[in-house]
Enzyme design. Structure first.
Site, PDB file in Angstrom:
ATOM      1  N   GLU A  88      -0.191  59.671  21.529  1.00 44.52           N
ATOM      2  CA  GLU A  88      -1.587  60.073  21.618  1.00 44.52           C
ATOM      3  C   GLU A  88      -2.527  58.926  21.267  1.00 44.52           C
ATOM      4  O   GLU A  88      -3.699  58.952  21.587  1.00 44.52           O
ATOM      5  CB  GLU A  88      -1.879  61.307  20.753  1.00 44.52           C
ATOM      6  N   ARG A 106      10.418  58.792   9.522  1.00 42.89           N
ATOM      7  CA  ARG A 106      10.538  59.982   8.656  1.00 42.89           C
ATOM      8  C   ARG A 106      11.662  60.903   9.103  1.00 42.89           C
ATOM      9  O   ARG A 106      12.243  61.619   8.286  1.00 42.89           O
ATOM     10  CB  ARG A 106       9.194  60.701   8.563  1.00 42.89           C
TER      11      ARG A 106
END
Length: 172
Positions: free
Chosen positions: A97, A60
């Protein structure tokens, strides 16, 4: 369109890419031409005026980096996942994460002394942005800042960037 209205188009997708993670999807923002313009102009407002190149993080970040490059006269360098570049200058692996990842810098894309802003959609734990900064600096570039649309402060990403300038349009 005002920036706050543009950012209101962002949607949250629970449990993606895994259980317990809330994915912030900017696709509706990118799909709306006025919202995209508001976001790109908002990002530009936080970029150091001496910046020469945008290092755009896959994937993105590519959309944002290309728009910034074209609209504001920067060069654009894609930071890619492994196996996508024919010639690699540097590679950095890092923790996310929810897993691990690797970014690569194309050979001869960042020149020594060039002033480079790192651009992505979201700053979460900071692993990706820190890896991008490391790649730019390994090539001799000077990181002028990290610019993102969304920052999730609770995940500590800004702290992993070692005092580098961070500009986020929205923090949630």
């Amino acid at each position: 369109m005002k920036l706050d209205r543009a950012l209101d188009l962002m949607r949250e997708v629970p449990d993606f890419p895994r259980q317990g993670v809330v994915f912030r999807d900017l696709t509706p923002v990118f799909a709306d031409p006025d919202a995209l313009r508001a976001v790109v102009d908002g990002l530009q407002g936080g970029i150091d005026p001496d910046t020469q190149v945008v290092a755009a993080i896959e994937s993105r970040g590519f959309l944002l980096g290309a728009a910034l490059g074209y609209g504001w006269g920067y060069g654009v360098v894609p930071l890619r996942k492994p196996g996508k570049l024919p010639a690699v200058a540097h590679r950095v692996s890092y923790a996310l994460e929810y897993g691990e990842a690797t970014l690569e810098l194309p050979a001869e894309a960042v020149l020594p002394g060039q002033r480079v802003v790192v651009v992505d959609d979201v700053l979460a734990t900071g692993g990706t942005a820190a890896a991008a900064c490391e790649l730019v600096e390994a090539a001799g570039g000077v990181v002028t800042g990290v610019s993102v649309v969304l920052e999730i402060p609770g995940l500590g990403g800004r702290e992993r960037l070692g005092g580098r300038r961070v500009d986020a349009l929205l923090a949630v």
